[in-house]
Design a protein around this motif. Structure first.
Motif, mmCIF file in Angstrom:
data_model
loop_
_atom_site.group_PDB
_atom_site.id
_atom_site.type_symbol
_atom_site.label_atom_id
_atom_site.label_comp_id
_atom_site.label_asym_id
_atom_site.label_seq_id
_atom_site.Cartn_x
_atom_site.Cartn_y
_atom_site.Cartn_z
ATOM 1 N N ALA A 10 -11.894 -3.506 4.655
ATOM 2 C CA ALA A 10 -10.998 -4.462 5.598
ATOM 3 C C ALA A 10 -11.591 -5.232 6.533
ATOM 4 O O ALA A 10 -11.414 -5.329 7.833
ATOM 5 C CB ALA A 10 -10.081 -3.465 6.279
ATOM 6 N N SER A 13 -10.027 -7.427 10.143
ATOM 7 C CA SER A 13 -8.746 -7.147 10.188
ATOM 8 C C SER A 13 -8.218 -7.560 11.534
ATOM 9 O O SER A 13 -8.972 -7.385 12.631
ATOM 10 C CB SER A 13 -8.787 -5.481 10.280
ATOM 11 N N LYS A 17 -3.750 -3.644 12.346
ATOM 12 C CA LYS A 17 -3.978 -3.426 10.866
ATOM 13 C C LYS A 17 -4.957 -2.528 10.666
ATOM 14 O O LYS A 17 -4.860 -1.867 9.389
ATOM 15 C CB LYS A 17 -4.264 -4.969 10.173
ATOM 16 N N LEU A 18 -5.924 -1.977 11.334
ATOM 17 C CA LEU A 18 -7.170 -1.489 10.683
ATOM 18 C C LEU A 18 -6.888 0.212 10.797
ATOM 19 O O LEU A 18 -7.127 0.871 9.726
ATOM 20 C CB LEU A 18 -8.239 -1.757 11.772
ATOM 21 N N ALA A 23 -4.133 1.876 5.750
ATOM 22 C CA ALA A 23 -5.731 1.564 5.802
ATOM 23 C C ALA A 23 -6.234 3.004 5.560
ATOM 24 O O ALA A 23 -7.143 3.062 4.926
ATOM 25 C CB ALA A 23 -6.067 1.289 7.129
ATOM 26 N N SER A 26 -5.974 3.759 1.661
ATOM 27 C CA SER A 26 -6.955 2.640 1.090
ATOM 28 C C SER A 26 -8.316 3.525 1.205
ATOM 29 O O SER A 26 -9.103 3.414 0.230
ATOM 30 C CB SER A 26 -6.786 1.349 1.656
ATOM 31 N N ALA A 276 -9.402 -3.883 0.463
ATOM 32 C CA ALA A 276 -8.462 -4.215 1.646
ATOM 33 C C ALA A 276 -7.880 -2.988 2.490
ATOM 34 O O ALA A 276 -7.858 -1.955 1.686
ATOM 35 C CB ALA A 276 -7.362 -4.970 0.852
ATOM 36 N N ALA A 277 -7.121 -3.272 3.455
ATOM 37 C CA ALA A 277 -6.612 -2.123 4.024
ATOM 38 C C ALA A 277 -5.458 -1.886 3.646
ATOM 39 O O ALA A 277 -5.001 -0.589 3.615
ATOM 40 C CB ALA A 277 -6.418 -2.449 5.414
ATOM 41 N N LYS A 278 -4.751 -2.729 3.032
ATOM 42 C CA LYS A 278 -3.432 -2.729 2.364
ATOM 43 C C LYS A 278 -3.443 -2.988 0.787
ATOM 44 O O LYS A 278 -3.682 -4.064 0.652
ATOM 45 C CB LYS A 278 -2.352 -3.288 3.212
ATOM 46 N N GLN A 279 -3.623 -2.374 -0.042
ATOM 47 C CA GLN A 279 -3.603 -2.569 -1.491
ATOM 48 C C GLN A 279 -2.500 -3.138 -2.135
ATOM 49 O O GLN A 279 -1.501 -2.588 -1.910
ATOM 50 C CB GLN A 279 -4.208 -1.294 -2.284
#
Length: 310
Positions: A10, A13, A17-18, A23, A26, A276-279
């Protein structure tokens, strides 16, 4: 040095968002699917242009200290080590490698002295956070190519960091720059960005090995990766390439890198760019053309080589 089987998690970020459920999910996937033993987190410092003297860290484009501390603690709970790599970017989109000033201070012009004062404050803030959270390594920035000839300033910065953080300290130079840095003797670990063409690994490793032998320091690739875009495996550093998805080319690039490097004992690890933090949904993996390896053939390659590394 223990073999680093790393993933950049991430990077850059934004605030909020982290440290989220997405996250954390992920990060669990990263641990389960890749065989990694370390992640690199990348705090985002911003300056307006390549000639701006001031670096800001408390912006919406950067996670808070609380987010970093929380996700570091969670990574540790999963059995992952963590390295921090605070990195500066330009708000106008210019790549950080082009940050530069006149070599001699000139009245009414932006100055290296002012910039290094701001860069030092930025790095020391996160060095203290790395010390507090028990990070396994601190990496004092990334790909600051036009600044690297400022030998005295970099030596002072590394010395200042070591007053605050007591683990191993590295610096991530850019591809092709390993033999241009004169101050490797003051870091504990040499690292660089390994975005080399699929057919050029042997030549580049020959060159890097001479640097490592000269300074007698451990070495790893603090970044390495290739997009799953057709043709990217020939210029993996070019994130602007556009074209059809080519996941098999990406996988072949990783295999070429690992095969070349496993013959070179001086290479003590890798940190894949990026996770990525959000896949994205797995159903979209085949069409994704970015650096991510989630759900692509390259993931199987990374897992295979990470599993066999000692």
């Amino acid at each position: 040095m223990q073999m680093i089987k790393g993933i950049t998690f991430a990077p850059f970020s934004r605030r909020g968002k982290l440290d989220t459920k997405a996250a954390r999910a992920s990060l669990r996937n990263l641990k389960k699917l890749t065989g990694a033993n370390l992640i690199i987190l990348v705090p985002n410092g911003l300056q307006e242009t390549p000639q701006s003297e001031t670096i800001a860290r408390e912006t919406q484009a950067n996670a808070t200290d609380e987010e970093f501390l929380s996700i570091i603690e969670y990574a540790h709970s999963l059995g992952l080590s963590v390295a921090l790599k605070p990195t500066v970017n330009c708000m106008n989109g210019t790549w950080r490698a082009h940050i530069s000033f006149f070599d001699k201070d000139v009245p009414c012009e932006p100055k290296w002295s002012n910039w290094f004062a701001s860069y030092t404050a930025f790095q020391l803030h996160y060095a203290a956070l790395a010390e507090k959270s028990g990070c396994a390594m601190f990496i004092a920035g990334c790909e600051m190519v036009m600044s690297e000839h400022r030998d005295a300033e970099w030596r002072k910065l590394i010395s200042d960091i070591k007053e605050v953080y007591h683990g191993p300290v590295s610096y991530n130079t850019d591809k092709y720059q390993e033999d241009n840095v004169t101050w490797w003797d003051c870091v504990d670990v040499i690292s660089s960005s390994g975005y080399y063409p699929v057919n050029d690994w042997e030549n580049q490793l020959d060159r890097i090995e001479r640097v490592v032998k000269k300074f007698n320091k451990p070495f790893f690739f603090a970044e390495c990766g290739c997009m799953s875009t057709k043709g990217s495996f020939l210029v993996p550093n070019d994130w602007c390439i556009r074209g059809e998805a080519a996941p098999d080319e990406q996988a072949s690039w990783y295999k070429a890198m690992f095969e070349a490097c496993k013959k070179r004992p001086f290479v003590r690890g890798f940190c894949i760019w990026d996770w990525a933090a959000k896949q994205y949904p797995l159903s979209g993996a085949a069409a994704n053309t970015g650096y991510e390896i989630y759900g692509k053939p390259a993931l199987e390659v990374v897992h295979h080589y990470y599993k066999e590394m000692n």
